[in-house]
Design a protein around this motif. Structure first.
Motif, mmCIF file in Angstrom:
data_model
loop_
_atom_site.group_PDB
_atom_site.id
_atom_site.type_symbol
_atom_site.label_atom_id
_atom_site.label_comp_id
_atom_site.label_asym_id
_atom_site.label_seq_id
_atom_site.Cartn_x
_atom_site.Cartn_y
_atom_site.Cartn_z
ATOM 1 N N SER A 239 46.324 46.657 33.376
ATOM 2 C CA SER A 239 46.802 47.162 33.916
ATOM 3 C C SER A 239 48.068 45.911 34.430
ATOM 4 O O SER A 239 49.298 46.162 34.597
ATOM 5 N N PHE A 240 47.878 45.070 35.256
ATOM 6 C CA PHE A 240 48.564 44.035 36.545
ATOM 7 C C PHE A 240 48.210 42.678 35.544
ATOM 8 O O PHE A 240 48.659 41.523 36.578
ATOM 9 N N GLU A 241 47.943 42.307 34.722
ATOM 10 C CA GLU A 241 47.576 40.717 33.870
ATOM 11 C C GLU A 241 48.906 40.224 34.172
ATOM 12 O O GLU A 241 50.167 41.107 33.447
ATOM 13 N N GLY A 242 48.842 38.661 33.722
ATOM 14 C CA GLY A 242 49.752 38.234 33.794
ATOM 15 C C GLY A 242 51.680 38.446 35.008
ATOM 16 O O GLY A 242 52.504 38.118 34.488
ATOM 17 N N ASN A 243 50.470 38.317 36.047
ATOM 18 C CA ASN A 243 51.537 38.429 37.144
ATOM 19 C C ASN A 243 50.721 37.594 37.968
ATOM 20 O O ASN A 243 49.894 38.324 39.037
ATOM 21 N N PRO A 244 51.460 35.938 38.122
ATOM 22 C CA PRO A 244 50.538 35.663 39.479
ATOM 23 C C PRO A 244 50.099 35.560 40.607
ATOM 24 O O PRO A 244 49.716 35.053 41.248
ATOM 25 N N GLY A 245 51.511 36.668 41.084
ATOM 26 C CA GLY A 245 51.696 36.408 42.377
ATOM 27 C C GLY A 245 51.024 37.908 42.717
ATOM 28 O O GLY A 245 50.398 38.325 43.807
ATOM 29 N N LEU A 246 50.219 38.960 41.866
ATOM 30 C CA LEU A 246 49.458 40.320 42.315
ATOM 31 C C LEU A 246 48.179 40.060 42.739
ATOM 32 O O LEU A 246 47.519 38.015 42.240
ATOM 33 N N CYS A 247 48.008 40.660 43.461
ATOM 34 C CA CYS A 247 46.229 40.454 44.233
ATOM 35 C C CYS A 247 46.100 41.618 43.969
ATOM 36 O O CYS A 247 46.351 42.800 44.380
ATOM 37 N N GLY A 248 44.086 41.439 44.216
ATOM 38 C CA GLY A 248 43.355 42.457 44.348
ATOM 39 C C GLY A 248 42.654 43.163 43.183
ATOM 40 O O GLY A 248 43.420 42.532 42.353
ATOM 41 N N HIS A 249 42.203 44.594 43.779
ATOM 42 C CA HIS A 249 41.876 45.254 42.329
ATOM 43 C C HIS A 249 41.081 44.475 41.075
ATOM 44 O O HIS A 249 41.583 44.634 40.097
ATOM 45 N N GLY A 250 40.881 43.534 41.408
ATOM 46 C CA GLY A 250 39.975 42.027 40.691
ATOM 47 C C GLY A 250 40.605 41.543 40.350
ATOM 48 O O GLY A 250 40.044 40.540 39.206
ATOM 49 N N ILE A 251 41.992 41.347 40.294
ATOM 50 C CA ILE A 251 42.698 39.651 39.827
ATOM 51 C C ILE A 251 42.120 38.910 40.355
ATOM 52 O O ILE A 251 41.830 37.669 39.877
ATOM 53 N N SER A 252 42.614 38.822 42.025
ATOM 54 C CA SER A 252 42.329 37.580 42.738
ATOM 55 C C SER A 252 41.946 38.314 44.768
ATOM 56 O O SER A 252 43.764 39.198 44.274
ATOM 57 N N PRO A 253 41.324 37.707 44.836
ATOM 58 C CA PRO A 253 41.303 38.196 46.298
ATOM 59 C C PRO A 253 42.712 37.762 47.584
ATOM 60 O O PRO A 253 43.569 36.986 46.983
ATOM 61 N N CYS A 254 43.434 38.738 47.962
ATOM 62 C CA CYS A 254 44.543 38.536 49.103
ATOM 63 C C CYS A 254 44.032 38.126 50.185
ATOM 64 O O CYS A 254 42.901 38.069 50.461
#
Length: 1005
Positions: A604-619
């Protein structure tokens, strides 16, 4: 001495009162005394009979009483007075009666045998009551009887043969009860009979050929819920005076006999919803006086015969859901009186007659789901009367006729899934009576008209139609619009802020366009919005925090745009939000972790390089510091940790206390039971019986023991009760809290009023009820196999193979269809669930538990409730969030039951959390989005036997259509019954997919 005189005075006064009473009784006529005796057994809550007084010398001025010149009572008319109780045998003392009318009340019990003593009786109307048992055996004594109307009661057993011995009977109506067995051949002896109605019972066998001997018969009704063997007897053609023939929905097979063409006076011929086959007899062209001809929903084949052009008086011609082929005859356009033409779901080809509608009388036209080509006729609204126009699912081409933009009567237009081109006619979106416009999947040119102003429009779907241009600001002039679908077009420009005026909007889909600019913050004013899809556009800017005003929003998709900034933490406040997609944008910052967001997948959050957290990338630490009020967040975390520890201690303490309490109760069970035994009620018990009962309330009370409990629910406890006569019944004891009819009777009045009116083999039968004014008991027929919920989710679930599950689905659908379409006003159950579908010894389904049922005067209109009633997991989205309910809420719940039958899972299971929170979302995510989706959702217990996967796939389709997010997309229960019938393969043209979403038009004659 004074006391002695005083006693003498009182004695004289008492004797005087007795003498006065005797004089009053002596003065009242014998007919008046008989009426007063009748009044004793009548319950009159509105006081309609208050002027029936013993002080009168004659009853001739009493309400409902009519006398002759000699003051003899000759007529008693108690119709529609909301009376109940019984009609006592005292009525037999009114020996001069000619007319007895007690229709439209709630009388129960048997028809008194004393009524047969009234030898001069000519008119007897007891319709619309709850009389039960059989007719008196000496009914043949009423030799003068001309009219006998007993429609809509609870009579059972075989049809009374002795009625055939009444030589003067003209009108005979026994429909709407529970009569069973064959139609007696002796009924063919009633030579003066003009009206015969036996519809709506449980009759079987063959229709006797002797019916053809009723030479005076003008109206014959045999259909609805009767299931006859064989076909229509050719002898029907001998009824030369017949004006109306209705044999619909009664299991007829074989061909339509050509002898029906001999009925030259026929005005109405209804043979719909049977299994009649063969071709339409050309002899029907001889019915030159017929105005309504309905042969729909059969297995008829071949072409529409040319001989039907002789039907110049026909107003309704309904041939839908057959296997008819060939073209639509040109002569249909020349029929001067034709108002409604329904030919949908056949195999018709060719062009629609271009003169259709020029007779100036056309009001309804449905030719959908055929293979028609060419243009839409230009003169459909020539007379300015066209209300319904449905031509979807054909291969029509060309432009929409310009005159549709001036057809002020149009209300319901569905032209989707064709190859229509050109522009949407000017004025079409400004029609003052238009409520639905569906133009989906066409090839239109240009943009939406700028002159939008349709005050009643509720549904607008022009998706996948190659529209271009901008959304006009006038789109905000649709105050009642509930659903707007414009996806898969080429719309450009920004979303106009005037869209905030769509305050009734619940679904908005603008996905897959080229819209640009920001998402208007004003959209947050559309506080009824439940579904918002803006994906695959060119929207930019930040997601407005104003969307937090959408408190009932359940679905949000803004993926594949150019949105920037953070995901507003305020969206956590949307408690109803169950699905959201922010993927493939330019969003940045940490993903919120509370509320809905903790359940969403990383996709639901992929494809947003600037997002972090929720298993996407660590903040990073800087990301955390950039959050507002970070100090407050830390303090909140410490507070929650402390609170968690306190809650843990409290929970442990509560468990210890409960364990000690349970141990105490177990060790002192007998003493506690003796202490808690309820004292016998000092109030008298009243039994209201709806059929013959060989027991009373005290027999029922003796069975209300803990060992007899077979179920518990929100409204009370259900017991199994074995009566002294060997009969087993089920007794529902409702919770205390009010008297019958009071404001807090926990559904007692609702169940009594509802079940007292409805009669259907797939609805649980209410045998009676007991009440002492404080305790309320409902007595039902006993269902040995319990509820569907128990068998699906309990220990005996292995008993339910696919065939059984399918039959249960069909039977339950038939019960709900009766509530929605055959009751007036229609009844919305409001608590359809597997635990309220009971199974008899043959596993036949019966819809039960009407404590939440509600009657609606106007089908299709929602009504607001004060609170949510029903069971979570089954409640339709719009009901849970807006408290608006109509029959489409039941259809959503029934769709959930179908999914239970298919998957074997409960509506809410812990395993659903990651996939959408309930069974509907879980099935959609697994079945529609994964390979081998069917195998992912099937109840593995069905795989042990042969399983027709094509039928299962078809039922999944029916279930998902029933569970459509928007009520408008859901079919009617009539459609559901038909779709479930189509699940079983049979020689019907078209596929399940073709027929699954057909909406039947309403036919009003």
């Amino acid at each position: 001495m004074g006391c002695r005189n005083l006693r003498c005075f009182h004695l004289i006064q008492f004797l005087y009162m007795i003498a006065s009473l005797e004089r009053m009784i002596y003065c009242l006529s014998p007919d008046g005394a008989a009426l007063l005796s009748m009044k004793v057994s009548i319950v009159d809550p509105l006081g309609r009979l208050n002027d029936w007084l013993q002080s009168d010398s004659s009853p001739c001025l009493w309400t409902g009483v009519r006398c002759d010149d000699s003051d003899n009572v000759i007529a008693v008319d108690l119709s529609n007075m909301q009376l109940s109780g019984n009609v006592s045998g005292a009525i037999g003392r009114l020996t001069n009666l000619v007319n007895i009318t007690v229709e439209q009340n709630n009388f129960t019990g048997s028809l008194p045998r004393e009524i047969t003593h009234i030898s001069g009786l000519r008119f007897l109307n007891i319709s619309h009551n709850n009389f039960s048992y059989n007719f008196p055996s000496n009914f043949s004594n009423l030799q003068q009887l001309g009219v006998l109307d007993a429609y809509n009661n609870n009579f059972s057993g075989p049809l009374p043969i002795q009625i055939s011995q009444l030589p003067n009977l003209v009108h005979f109506h026994l429909g709407g009860s529970y009569f069973e067995g064959n139609i007696p051949p002796e009924y063919g002896n009633m030579s003066k009979l003009q009206y015969l109605a036996l519809s709506g019972n449980s009759l079987t066998g063959r229709i006797p050929a002797e019916i053809g001997n009723l030479s005076s018969l003008e109206q014959l009704y045999l259909g609805y819920y009767n299931v006859f063997e064989g076909g229509i007897p050719p002898e029907i053609g001998k009824l030369s005076k017949l004006v109306r023939l209705d044999m619909s929905s009664c299991g007829l097979t074989g061909p339509i006999p050509p002898q029906i063409g001999n009925l030259s006076h026929l005005d109405t011929l209804f043979l719909q919803i049977n299994e009649l086959g063969g071709s339409i007899p050309k002899e029907l062209g001889n019915l030159i006086n017929v105005r309504s001809l309905d042969l729909s929903n059969n297995n008829l084949e071949g072409k529409i015969p040319e001989e039907l052009q002789n039907l110049q008086s026909v107003e309704l011609l309904s041939l839908f859901l057959n296997h008819l082929e060939g073209g639509i005859p040109l002569y249909l356009a020349e029929m001067p009186s034709l108002q409604a033409l329904f030919l949908w779901s056949n195999n018709l080809t060719g062009v629609i007659p271009q003169m259709l509608g020029t007779n100036g009388n056309l009001t309804q036209l449905d030719l959908s789901s055929n293979a028609l080509v060419g243009p839409i006729p230009p003169g459909l609204c020539t007379g300015g009367k066209l209300v319904v126009l449905v031509l979807l699912k054909n291969q029509l081409s060309g432009a929409l006729p310009e005159d549709l933009g001036y057809c002020k009567t149009l209300n319901h237009v569905r032209l989707g899934n064709n190859q229509l081109s050109g522009a949407i006619p000017k004025g079409m979106l400004s029609l003052k009576n238009l409520q639905m416009l569906e133009l989906v999947s066409n090839q239109f040119n240009g943009s939406l008209p700028a002159d939008i102003d349709a005050p009643l429009l509720q549904f607008l779907d022009v998706s996948d139609s190659e529209l271009s241009g901008e959304l006009p600001p006038s789109i905000g002039k649709l105050p009642n619009l509930q659903k707007l679908f414009l996806s898969k077009n080429r719309l450009v420009g920004s979303m106009p802020p005037e869209m905030s005026n769509l305050r009734s909007l619940s679904y908005l889909d603008l996905s897959e366009n080229h819209l640009s600019g920001p998402i208007p913050a004003e959209l947050g004013r559309c506080d009824q919005l439940f579904y918002l899809d803006l994906s695959v556009n060119d929207l930019e800017g930040e997601i407005p925090a104003g969307l937090q005003g959408l408190q009932v929003l359940g679905f949000l998709n803004v993926s594949r745009n150019h949105l920037t900034g953070r995901i507003p933490p305020a969206l956590n406040l949307l408690q109803s939000l169950t699905s959201a997609d922010f993927s493939h944008n330019n969003l940045s910052g940490p993903v919120p972790t509370n509320g809905l967001f903790q359940y969403l997948n990383a996709s639901s959050f992929e494809g947003n390089p600037g997002l972090c957290g929720h298993g996407i990338s660590p903040c990073s630490h800087s990301d955390d510091r950039s959050l507002p009020d970070s100090g407050e967040t830390k303090r909140a975390k410490r507070f929650r940790a402390g609170l968690k520890a306190i809650v843990t201690v409290v929970v442990v303490a509560v468990f210890i206390i409960l364990a000690l309490l349970v141990s105490f109760i177990h060790n002192h069970k007998e003493q506690l039971c003796d202490m808690c035994k309820e004292q016998p009620s000092k109030r008298p018990w009243k039994l209201t019986a709806f059929q013959r009962l060989d027991f009373d309330c005290h027999h029922v009370l003796d069975c209300l023991h803990e060992s007899n409990i077979i179920g518990k629910g929100g409204n009370g406890v259900v017991y199994r009760a074995d009566m002294p006569n060997g009969e087993t019944v089920a007794v529902k004891r409702l919770k205390k809290g009010g008297h019958m009819g009071g404001s807090d009777d926990h559904g007692f009045s609702a169940e009594i009023q509802t079940l007292g009116k409805i009669r259907h083999r797939n609805i649980v039968k209410l045998l009676g009820c007991c009440s002492d004014g404080e305790i309320n008991l409902l007595i039902y027929e006993y269902m040995p196999n319990g509820s569907l919920g128990e068998l699906l989710h309990g220990k005996r679930s292995e008993m339910l193979d696919w065939k059984t599950r399918y039959n249960i689905a069909v039977q339950a659908a038939n019960g709900l269809c009766y509530l929605h379409h055959d009751c007036f006003p229609l009844i919305v159950h409001r608590d359809v669930k597997s635990n309220n579908i009971l199974l008899d010894s043959n596993f036949e389904a019966h819809v039960a538990d009407f404590g939440l049922a509600k009657s609606f005067q106007d089908s299709g209109k929602s009504e607001s409730m004060s609170s949510v009633a029903g069971s979570w997991g089954y409640i339709a989205p719009e009901y849970a969030y807006t408290l608006k309910v109509n029959e489409k809420s039941d259809i959503y719940s029934f769709g959930v039951v179908l999914l239970e039958l298919i998957t074997g899972k409960r509506p809410n299971e812990p395993g659903f959390t990651a996939d959408g929170l309930d069974i509907v979302h879980w099935v959609r995510s697994r079945y529609l989005n994964e390979d081998q989706g069917l195998m992912q959702i099937l109840d593995p217990r069905m795989l042990c036997s042969e399983l027709p996967l094509n039928e299962v796939v078809a039922m999944v389709g029916v279930a998902l259509i029933c569970c459509s997010i928007h009520p408008v997309e859901r079919p009617t229960m009539r459609d559901v019954v038909q779709m479930l019938a189509d699940v079983k393969p049979k020689s019907r043209g078209g596929s399940f997919k073709d027929n699954a979403r057909i909406e039947r038009p309403l036919i009003s004659l």
